[in-house]
Design a protein around this motif. Structure first.
Motif, PDB file in Angstrom:
ATOM      1  N   CYS A 197       0.881  -1.196  -0.277  1.00  0.00           N
ATOM      2  CA  CYS A 197       0.102  -0.032  -0.007  1.00  0.00           C
ATOM      3  C   CYS A 197       0.927   1.246  -0.083  1.00  0.00           C
ATOM      4  N   GLU A 231      -9.871  -5.429   2.520  1.00  0.00           N
ATOM      5  CA  GLU A 231      -9.270  -5.903   1.273  1.00  0.00           C
ATOM      6  C   GLU A 231      -9.633  -7.411   1.375  1.00  0.00           C
ATOM      7  N   CYS A 242      -7.095  -1.121  -3.731  1.00  0.00           N
ATOM      8  CA  CYS A 242      -5.938  -2.156  -3.629  1.00  0.00           C
ATOM      9  C   CYS A 242      -6.334  -3.677  -4.071  1.00  0.00           C
ATOM     10  N   HIS A 288      -8.358  -1.231   6.848  1.00  0.00           N
ATOM     11  CA  HIS A 288      -8.087  -1.487   5.261  1.00  0.00           C
ATOM     12  C   HIS A 288      -7.699  -2.721   4.831  1.00  0.00           C
ATOM     13  N   HIS A 289      -6.776  -3.474   5.463  1.00  0.00           N
ATOM     14  CA  HIS A 289      -6.453  -4.924   5.111  1.00  0.00           C
ATOM     15  C   HIS A 289      -7.353  -5.871   5.305  1.00  0.00           C
TER      16      HIS A 289
HETATM   17 ZN    ZN Z   1      -3.982  -0.560   0.360  1.00  0.00          ZN
END
Ligand code: ZN
Length: 487
Positions: free
Chosen positions: A30, A254, A225, A250-251
């Motif tokens: 990222c 994802e 991402c 965030h992850h």
């Molecule tokens: Zn990212």
């Protein structure tokens, strides 16, 4: 070559690194959000994953390194509320949003170059992949894990969690999170408090907007991402990296997005670098300890006792393991500066050593092996650097004639030292830059010549001096009383 072990955040253990399709390795990290100058917080992930990239290449892998530029969709807070930061900056500075993004992207690249951070193989921008992101939203909707609400699309975390586990990466459970959160106030378009935006409806006057099946809007931050890693590395790739601050949400989001569409996570290994503190405190604008890289390199922040060269900063970051916190202080940076100069002096001193045919082996190979053993242990750079200081001692003894080395072993020692220090740790000599004792008067002299040129209206000469200094990385700023410069 011995096996490489890396810590996988997903399994919470060190795992032997096995690429999905050797010798190719897909690495996604990222990248920066580009609405401000690069700061200390950018330096650590950049250096950490630069070491990973260099070491994977050293081991013979062909790495496709993708590091994105977040130039859209990153909102004020994780709850998807607030204003787009780039749009706000653009309005504030009366610029085109892409001008803001480009300006700070350039500034980021410049800082990375100074830190000797290698560029990625692909550097995709979120704003250049709107079509891919819309496609991904359609897939998530088709899989039944998202819903449209009032022109926005949200990921249905509750439904996803019932089939898969939301919180796998960060070790959380949705149940606990719900128990610790206030209920929705009824004003939101979301069904659940932890649902996150895949697409946000653009309010009137919102600058960065694109047409979509759900109306004009823009993609949610977590989406880019997933869309870009899948596009350039495939639905399943080797390593996904980033700072620990991105782990949640965030992850985690994802992983949810990939699992919702492909039935599995995108990345095989998840790697996270720990955070930087300043004098024991978290870095933050409100705390007055927010230091940009430029301020660090020029010493122009009130907290800094002096300027610290990019290589000092790089070396300092490498002196801690990437999974440990790292505390910045003047004392620690000054110690790093001294250590680095001892190391670089020794590497240079190798060239002055005179070999002797009668010498007995000094064990240069053993030393190198210890360095690689440390690197193979989840990139343990502090231990690797400690090995290098054993090397410094040996080199100094050789240079002072207390120890003798054969021509062959000297050759081996020189090659190994260059490989470890320059290629793998990415350190480089900064003599020209760091010798501010000489640079400052020289630049001062050129600025005087430029002032004289301006006085006689020789604009060509004046511009030429400015441009040629700029090409060397020296920026000139005209002021009322003459000119200021910065490196
Ligand atoms: Zn990212």
């Amino acid at each position: 070559m011995k096996d490489l072990y890396i810590y996988n955040t997903l399994s919470r253990s060190k795992e032997r690194f096995e690429p999905l399709a050797p010798p190719h390795v897909g690495l996604y990290v990222c990248g920066p959000t580009v609405y401000g100058y690069p700061h200390l917080g950018h330096a650590r992930p950049a250096v950490t994953f630069d070491i990973l990239l260099r070491y994977l290449r050293e081991r013979g892998y062909k790495v496709r390194y993708v590091r994105n530029i977040t130039d859209v969709g990153h909102l004020e807070n994780d709850a998807d509320e607030g204003e787009d930061k780039i749009a706000r900056k653009a309005a504030l500075e009366q610029l085109e949003p892409m001008e803001v993004a480009q300006y700070y992207t350039n500034s980021y690249h410049h800082a990375m170059e100074r830190l000797n951070v290698l560029p990625p193989s692909i550097e995709p921008r979120a704003s250049g992949h709107i079509i891919e992101q819309i496609e991904l939203i359609k897939q998530i909707l088709a899989a039944g894990y998202a819903y449209e609400s009032n022109g926005s699309v949200y990921f249905d975390v509750g439904k996803y969690d019932a089939a898969h586990h939301y919180g796998r990466l960060s070790g959380r459970s949705l149940e606990d999170m719900r128990a610790n959160t206030r209920a929705l106030d009824g004003q939101s378009d979301k069904r659940g408090a932890f649902d996150f935006a895949l697409w946000k409806k653009a309010a009137t006057g919102h600058i960065m907007r694109w047409p979509s099946p759900w109306g004009d809007g823009f993609p949610g931050w977590h989406l880019e991402c997933s869309a870009m890693s899948a596009k350039y590395l495939g639905e399943r790739f080797d390593i996904h990296g980033g700072g620990l601050d991105l782990l949640f949400p965030h992850h985690e989001c994802e992983i949810a997005q990939s699992t919702a569409t492909c039935g599995h996570d995108g990345a095989h290994y998840w790697m996270h670098n720990n955070m930087i503190t300043i004098n024991g405190q978290k870095m933050g604008k409100s705390l007055g300890n927010f230091i940009t890289l430029d301020e660090l390199f020029t010493g122009s922040h009130p907290l800094l006792a002096q300027a610290y060269s990019p290589m000092t900063v790089r070396f300092f970051i490498l002196q801690a393991h990437y999974r440990s916190t790292l505390d910045f202080s003047n004392e620690a940076l000054q110690a790093a500066e001294k250590g680095l100069s001892r190391l670089m002096a020794a590497v240079t001193a190798i060239d002055k050593i005179v070999p002797s045919d009668a010498a007995t082996p000094i064990g240069a190979g053993k030393l190198t092996e210890r360095f690689y053993t440390a690197m193979n242990d989840d990139l343990n750079t502090p231990v690797a650097i400690a090995v290098l200081f054993d090397l410094v001692r040996t080199i100094n003894q050789l240079a002072e004639g207390q120890l003798f080395i054969s021509p062959d072993e000297l050759d081996e020692l020189r090659r190994a030292a260059h490989r470890m220090v320059f290629d793998i740790l990415g350190l480089r000599s900064e003599e020209i830059v760091s010798d501010s004792g000489l640079v400052a008067p020289l630049v001062g002299m050129l600025l005087e010549m430029r002032t004289e040129a301006k006085a006689r209206k020789d604009w060509a000469a004046s511009d030429s001096i400015r441009d040629r200094l700029a090409a060397l990385g020296i920026t000139i700023k005209d002021t009322k009383d003459g000119a200021e410069w910065s490196l």
